[in-house]
Design a protein around this motif. Structure first.
Motif: not given
Length: 128
Positions: A53-80
């Motif tokens: 949803s738009e809410q989830v997209k906003t929440l993810y972008t603001q809180n999760c993106l920096s560690c988990h990446g734009g396509n959920l690939e994880g940016r700081v190791g496999p656990p992410t």
């Protein structure tokens, strides 16, 4: 004496930083950790955010993106990597991870509302 105290303080802070960073990935096998996952699998960010949803997209972008990446690939190791997290964890487990943190992840209980955590967990649980 002050020089020795400053050196000890610098070494302590440096050690704490190193411990924190190794908790965020390292080079070890994380196959048993909760958020481990496969490779990028060639997904685009639009595909990764499918069903959000738009809410989830906003929440993810603001809180999760920096560690988990734009396509959920994880940016700081496999656990992410979150691309298939719903195949490894239930909605309740994902919600608990977001709320309480752990395995190198900060807790979000004091940053996100329960309904926001629930919305993120619901969406991520569908990633299989």
């Amino acid at each position: 004496m002050k020089g020795i105290q400053a050196l000890c303080r610098a070494l302590l802070i440096g050690s704490m930083v190193m411990v924190t960073l190794t908790g965020c990935g390292g080079g070890t096998d994380h196959s048993r950790e909760p958020f481990c996952g496969g490779k990028n699998q060639g997904r685009t960010s639009e595909e990764a955010m499918a069903g959000a949803s738009e809410q989830v997209k906003t929440l993810y972008t603001q809180n999760c993106l920096s560690c988990h990446g734009g396509n959920l690939e994880g940016r700081v190791g496999p656990p992410t990597n979150l691309q298939q997290v719903g195949g490894r964890m239930t909605k309740e487990q994902i919600s608990g991870q977001i709320k309480n943190g752990g395995n190198g992840m900060q807790p979000f209980a004091n940053k996100l509302k329960p309904e926001e955590i629930d919305a993120l967990a619901e969406w991520l649980a569908g990633k299989k």
